[in-house]
Write a protein that holds these residues in place. Structure first.
Motif, PDB file in Angstrom:
ATOM      1  N   PHE A  25       0.841  -1.197   0.000  1.00 32.12           N
ATOM      2  CA  PHE A  25       0.000   0.000   0.000  1.00 32.12           C
ATOM      3  C   PHE A  25       0.880   1.252   0.000  1.00 32.12           C
ATOM      4  O   PHE A  25       1.653   1.481   0.927  1.00 32.12           O
ATOM      5  N   VAL A  26       0.756   2.058  -1.047  1.00 29.78           N
ATOM      6  CA  VAL A  26       1.544   3.299  -1.145  1.00 29.78           C
ATOM      7  C   VAL A  26       0.678   4.482  -1.581  1.00 29.78           C
ATOM      8  O   VAL A  26       1.183   5.518  -1.996  1.00 29.78           O
ATOM      9  N   ALA A  27      -0.641   4.345  -1.467  1.00 29.86           N
ATOM     10  CA  ALA A  27      -1.542   5.412  -1.925  1.00 29.86           C
ATOM     11  C   ALA A  27      -1.318   6.712  -1.176  1.00 29.86           C
ATOM     12  O   ALA A  27      -1.392   7.798  -1.763  1.00 29.86           O
ATOM     13  N   HIS A  28      -1.050   6.630   0.133  1.00 34.52           N
ATOM     14  CA  HIS A  28      -0.815   7.857   0.901  1.00 34.52           C
ATOM     15  C   HIS A  28       0.481   8.531   0.472  1.00 34.52           C
ATOM     16  O   HIS A  28       0.555   9.766   0.394  1.00 34.52           O
ATOM     17  N   ARG A  29       1.491   7.738   0.188  1.00 30.23           N
ATOM     18  CA  ARG A  29       2.764   8.307  -0.283  1.00 30.23           C
ATOM     19  C   ARG A  29       2.568   9.003  -1.633  1.00 30.23           C
ATOM     20  O   ARG A  29       3.089  10.095  -1.865  1.00 30.23           O
ATOM     21  N   ILE A  42      11.105   8.521   6.614  1.00 26.69           N
ATOM     22  CA  ILE A  42      11.693   9.051   5.383  1.00 26.69           C
ATOM     23  C   ILE A  42      10.614   9.454   4.379  1.00 26.69           C
ATOM     24  O   ILE A  42      10.865  10.255   3.462  1.00 26.69           O
ATOM     25  N   ASP A  43       9.399   8.931   4.531  1.00 25.23           N
ATOM     26  CA  ASP A  43       8.332   9.243   3.582  1.00 25.23           C
ATOM     27  C   ASP A  43       7.998  10.730   3.542  1.00 25.23           C
ATOM     28  O   ASP A  43       7.569  11.242   2.500  1.00 25.23           O
ATOM     29  N   THR A  44       8.162  11.442   4.653  1.00 26.19           N
ATOM     30  CA  THR A  44       7.760  12.859   4.666  1.00 26.19           C
ATOM     31  C   THR A  44       8.851  13.794   4.136  1.00 26.19           C
ATOM     32  O   THR A  44       8.725  15.017   4.266  1.00 26.19           O
ATOM     33  N   ILE A  45       9.895  13.260   3.516  1.00 24.83           N
ATOM     34  CA  ILE A  45      10.812  14.160   2.819  1.00 24.83           C
ATOM     35  C   ILE A  45      10.056  14.938   1.739  1.00 24.83           C
ATOM     36  O   ILE A  45      10.490  16.020   1.341  1.00 24.83           O
ATOM     37  N   HIS A  46       8.921  14.415   1.317  1.00 24.50           N
ATOM     38  CA  HIS A  46       8.148  15.102   0.276  1.00 24.50           C
ATOM     39  C   HIS A  46       7.322  16.258   0.836  1.00 24.50           C
ATOM     40  O   HIS A  46       6.679  16.971   0.062  1.00 24.50           O
ATOM     41  N   PHE A  47       7.347  16.468   2.134  1.00 24.41           N
ATOM     42  CA  PHE A  47       6.771  17.684   2.706  1.00 24.41           C
ATOM     43  C   PHE A  47       7.762  18.855   2.671  1.00 24.41           C
ATOM     44  O   PHE A  47       7.402  19.984   2.987  1.00 24.41           O
ATOM     45  N   MET A  48       9.012  18.589   2.297  1.00 25.02           N
ATOM     46  CA  MET A  48      10.015  19.648   2.315  1.00 25.02           C
ATOM     47  C   MET A  48       9.681  20.762   1.332  1.00 25.02           C
ATOM     48  O   MET A  48       9.763  21.948   1.657  1.00 25.02           O
ATOM     49  N   GLU A  49       9.295  20.391   0.116  1.00 23.90           N
ATOM     50  CA  GLU A  49       8.965  21.441  -0.847  1.00 23.90           C
ATOM     51  C   GLU A  49       7.637  22.103  -0.531  1.00 23.90           C
ATOM     52  O   GLU A  49       7.383  23.232  -0.966  1.00 23.90           O
ATOM     53  N   MET A  83      17.613  16.487   7.296  1.00 28.77           N
ATOM     54  CA  MET A  83      17.207  17.296   6.150  1.00 28.77           C
ATOM     55  C   MET A  83      15.774  17.795   6.281  1.00 28.77           C
ATOM     56  O   MET A  83      15.496  18.992   6.123  1.00 28.77           O
ATOM     57  N   GLN A  84      14.846  16.893   6.613  1.00 29.39           N
ATOM     58  CA  GLN A  84      13.464  17.336   6.670  1.00 29.39           C
ATOM     59  C   GLN A  84      13.158  18.141   7.926  1.00 29.39           C
ATOM     60  O   GLN A  84      12.405  19.124   7.861  1.00 29.39           O
ATOM     61  N   VAL A  85      13.744  17.790   9.054  1.00 28.98           N
ATOM     62  CA  VAL A  85      13.524  18.596  10.256  1.00 28.98           C
ATOM     63  C   VAL A  85      14.075  20.005  10.044  1.00 28.98           C
ATOM     64  O   VAL A  85      13.472  20.995  10.487  1.00 28.98           O
ATOM     65  N   ALA A  86      15.189  20.116   9.330  1.00 30.59           N
ATOM     66  CA  ALA A  86      15.745  21.435   9.019  1.00 30.59           C
ATOM     67  C   ALA A  86      14.757  22.254   8.195  1.00 30.59           C
ATOM     68  O   ALA A  86      14.538  23.446   8.455  1.00 30.59           O
ATOM     69  N   SER A  87      14.154  21.629   7.205  1.00 28.93           N
ATOM     70  CA  SER A  87      13.191  22.317   6.360  1.00 28.93           C
ATOM     71  C   SER A  87      11.984  22.799   7.164  1.00 28.93           C
ATOM     72  O   SER A  87      11.540  23.944   7.030  1.00 28.93           O
ATOM     73  N   GLU A  96       8.327   6.239 -10.850  1.00 28.33           N
ATOM     74  CA  GLU A  96       7.849   6.433  -9.483  1.00 28.33           C
ATOM     75  C   GLU A  96       8.940   6.233  -8.445  1.00 28.33           C
ATOM     76  O   GLU A  96       8.993   6.940  -7.433  1.00 28.33           O
ATOM     77  N   GLU A  97       9.826   5.275  -8.662  1.00 27.82           N
ATOM     78  CA  GLU A  97      10.905   5.032  -7.700  1.00 27.82           C
ATOM     79  C   GLU A  97      11.884   6.202  -7.679  1.00 27.82           C
ATOM     80  O   GLU A  97      12.355   6.604  -6.612  1.00 27.82           O
ATOM     81  N   VAL A  98      12.166   6.756  -8.841  1.00 32.95           N
ATOM     82  CA  VAL A  98      13.051   7.919  -8.906  1.00 32.95           C
ATOM     83  C   VAL A  98      12.419   9.104  -8.187  1.00 32.95           C
ATOM     84  O   VAL A  98      13.062   9.771  -7.362  1.00 32.95           O
ATOM     85  N   ILE A  99      11.153   9.363  -8.465  1.00 40.55           N
ATOM     86  CA  ILE A  99      10.462  10.486  -7.828  1.00 40.55           C
ATOM     87  C   ILE A  99      10.412  10.301  -6.317  1.00 40.55           C
ATOM     88  O   ILE A  99      10.584  11.257  -5.549  1.00 40.55           O
ATOM     89  N   ARG A 100      10.204   9.070  -5.861  1.00 40.16           N
ATOM     90  CA  ARG A 100      10.156   8.793  -4.425  1.00 40.16           C
ATOM     91  C   ARG A 100      11.462   9.179  -3.752  1.00 40.16           C
ATOM     92  O   ARG A 100      11.474   9.620  -2.585  1.00 40.16           O
ATOM     93  N   ASN A 101      12.552   9.057  -4.468  1.00 37.23           N
ATOM     94  CA  ASN A 101      13.872   9.359  -3.909  1.00 37.23           C
ATOM     95  C   ASN A 101      14.429  10.695  -4.402  1.00 37.23           C
ATOM     96  O   ASN A 101      15.629  10.943  -4.321  1.00 37.23           O
ATOM     97  N   LEU A 102      13.540  11.559  -4.887  1.00 36.72           N
ATOM     98  CA  LEU A 102      13.940  12.862  -5.391  1.00 36.72           C
ATOM     99  C   LEU A 102      12.983  13.929  -4.836  1.00 36.72           C
ATOM    100  O   LEU A 102      12.142  14.451  -5.564  1.00 36.72           O
ATOM    101  N   PRO A 103      13.111  14.240  -3.552  1.00 36.15           N
ATOM    102  CA  PRO A 103      12.149  15.185  -2.945  1.00 36.15           C
ATOM    103  C   PRO A 103      12.280  16.608  -3.444  1.00 36.15           C
ATOM    104  O   PRO A 103      11.335  17.383  -3.377  1.00 36.15           O
ATOM    105  N   ILE A 104      13.470  16.971  -3.964  1.00 39.67           N
ATOM    106  CA  ILE A 104      13.692  18.336  -4.444  1.00 39.67           C
ATOM    107  C   ILE A 104      13.593  18.341  -5.967  1.00 39.67           C
ATOM    108  O   ILE A 104      14.509  17.918  -6.674  1.00 39.67           O
ATOM    109  N   ARG A 105      12.448  18.798  -6.471  1.00 35.97           N
ATOM    110  CA  ARG A 105      12.198  18.822  -7.906  1.00 35.97           C
ATOM    111  C   ARG A 105      11.907  20.231  -8.411  1.00 35.97           C
ATOM    112  O   ARG A 105      11.607  20.416  -9.593  1.00 35.97           O
ATOM    113  N   HIS A 106      11.969  21.200  -7.498  1.00 34.66           N
ATOM    114  CA  HIS A 106      11.708  22.606  -7.862  1.00 34.66           C
ATOM    115  C   HIS A 106      12.814  23.477  -7.251  1.00 34.66           C
ATOM    116  O   HIS A 106      12.603  24.203  -6.278  1.00 34.66           O
TER     117      HIS A 106
END
Length: 386
Positions: free
Chosen positions: A95-99, A165-172, A227-231, A371-381
């Protein structure tokens, strides 16, 4: 002689500033059309939060983020029993729908914030606020500020520290808020509530059993925790937390994770050594980008035995420029999908005025779809971080 020396130093300072601005201008030129196109897409999107889908295997409630550990599979010897680990091999049935919802949210906010930064058109802010309120304010659709049920493993764990590690995508998302927060279209009440959400999450990350375990882990997970706590702490203007993270980078992360040649031995030991080395270097790079100040510049920091972020980039760059030079076995999965336009290239180029690194960045895939690349690439902007 003193006047000549001071004049020379001033010229170097001016040249350095110009070079950094030039890299930013080049980045803007490369990304402008992509940003506006992605923002046009984002303007048409309705919010989708974690409450849109659920799993019967989650031990949490409707508002609790849930994911299952990527590398765990059914045991052929006991199909109905606890899952077993197959390092580096992603189970497509977990299950990865939330991610995915979180990554979509991050993409939307990153695109809208970038477009606002380019145009100063507050229509992008208004749309971003709709999505932000859905995730952090609206009681019907918000996410609880914890990751207690992330990367669960069937039969053995309802949620693990690795899942943080899933919430690295909250950084942007956090950085996008910083870009847009002072506009008229961002109402102060919502902003206060959103920042309170992130402050609560920072507290959970620092006090929960899973949060502390992730913080004290030894590989890319602890780097991603910092990284994410810093953000998030930067968004909340939590200066004491930011100070503690700078110290942690200098005394724990860099000395213990990097070898004297600039490599990351714990990542090299994985079955996806190439991908994990890139991922960890991106994390270290973003730590420097987020936490550096004029008085405490992590880009310039070096340990007593010569370890530094610059050494890390110098080590990995040749293998990114020419992957055929990689001396270890190919990764067990997604070997052909790396590298893409890695953050360490563009931010390293900006920090050290390295045109070669920038030229390599713009040659690589600027908008990956795997999808795997995007999952491991939180900084896209990257523009919203410069």
């Amino acid at each position: 002689m003193k006047k000549i020396s001071l004049s020379f130093a001033f010229c170097l300072f001016v040249f350095s500033c110009f070079a950094q601005v030039n890299i930013k201008q080049q980045t803007t030129a490369v990304l402008k059309q992509q940003i506006l196109a992605e923002a046009d897409w984002a303007m048409k999107q309705s919010p989708v939060t974690i409450t849109a889908e659920s799993s019967s295997r989650s031990a949490g409630g409707k508002h609790d983020f849930f994911s299952e550990a990527d590398y765990f599979w059914p045991n052929p010897a006991n199909p109905d029993g606890p899952y077993i680990n197959r390092d580096g091999e992603t189970n497509p049935n977990n299950f990865v729908a939330h991610r995915k919802a979180m990554i979509r949210f991050s993409t939307i906010i990153g695109a809208l914030a970038s477009a606002y930064q380019l145009t100063h058109d507050e229509k992008y802010v208004k749309q971003a606020v709709v999505h932000l309120k859905a995730w952090f304010v609206n009681p019907e659709t918000l996410m609880n500020p914890n990751l207690s049920f992330a990367q669960a493993v069937k039969g053995s764990s309802t949620g693990r520290s690795w899942g943080i590690i899933d919430t690295i995508h909250f950084m942007e998302v956090a950085q996008g808020i910083l870009v847009m927060e002072k506009t008229k279209s961002f109402d102060k009440q919502s902003l206060t509530t959103i920042k309170k959400w992130f402050a609560d999450y920072i507290l959970w990350l620092n006090t929960s059993k899973n949060g502390v375990a992730e913080k004290t882990s030894k590989n890319n997970h602890s780097a991603c925790w910092v990284m994410q706590v810093a953000s998030f702490a930067k968004l909340c203007n939590d200066q004491s937390m930011l100070d503690s993270l700078r110290l942690r980078y200098k005394t724990v992360l860099l000395p213990n994770q990097m070898a004297t040649d600039g490599s990351f031995p714990l990542e090299l030991a994985r079955t996806k050594a190439y991908g994990y080395s890139i991922f960890n270097l991106d994390a270290f790079t973003m730590i420097c980008q987020i936490l550096s100040t004029p008085k405490d510049d992590l880009w310039k920091f070096e340990t007593t035995d010569g370890k530094s972020i610059q050494k890390g980039i110098n080590y990995l760059y040749p293998f990114v420029a020419d992957k055929s030079k990689w001396t270890l076995k190919p990764d067990v999965m997604f070997w052909d999908n790396w590298p893409v336009a890695q953050p360490f290239l563009v931010f390293g180029a900006h920090a050290y005025q390295n045109q070669n690194w920038f030229n390599m960045w713009k040659k690589l895939d600027l908008k990956p779809t795997n999808e795997e690349v995007i999952r491991n690439l939180p900084i896209r902007h990257p523009l919203i971080w410069m």
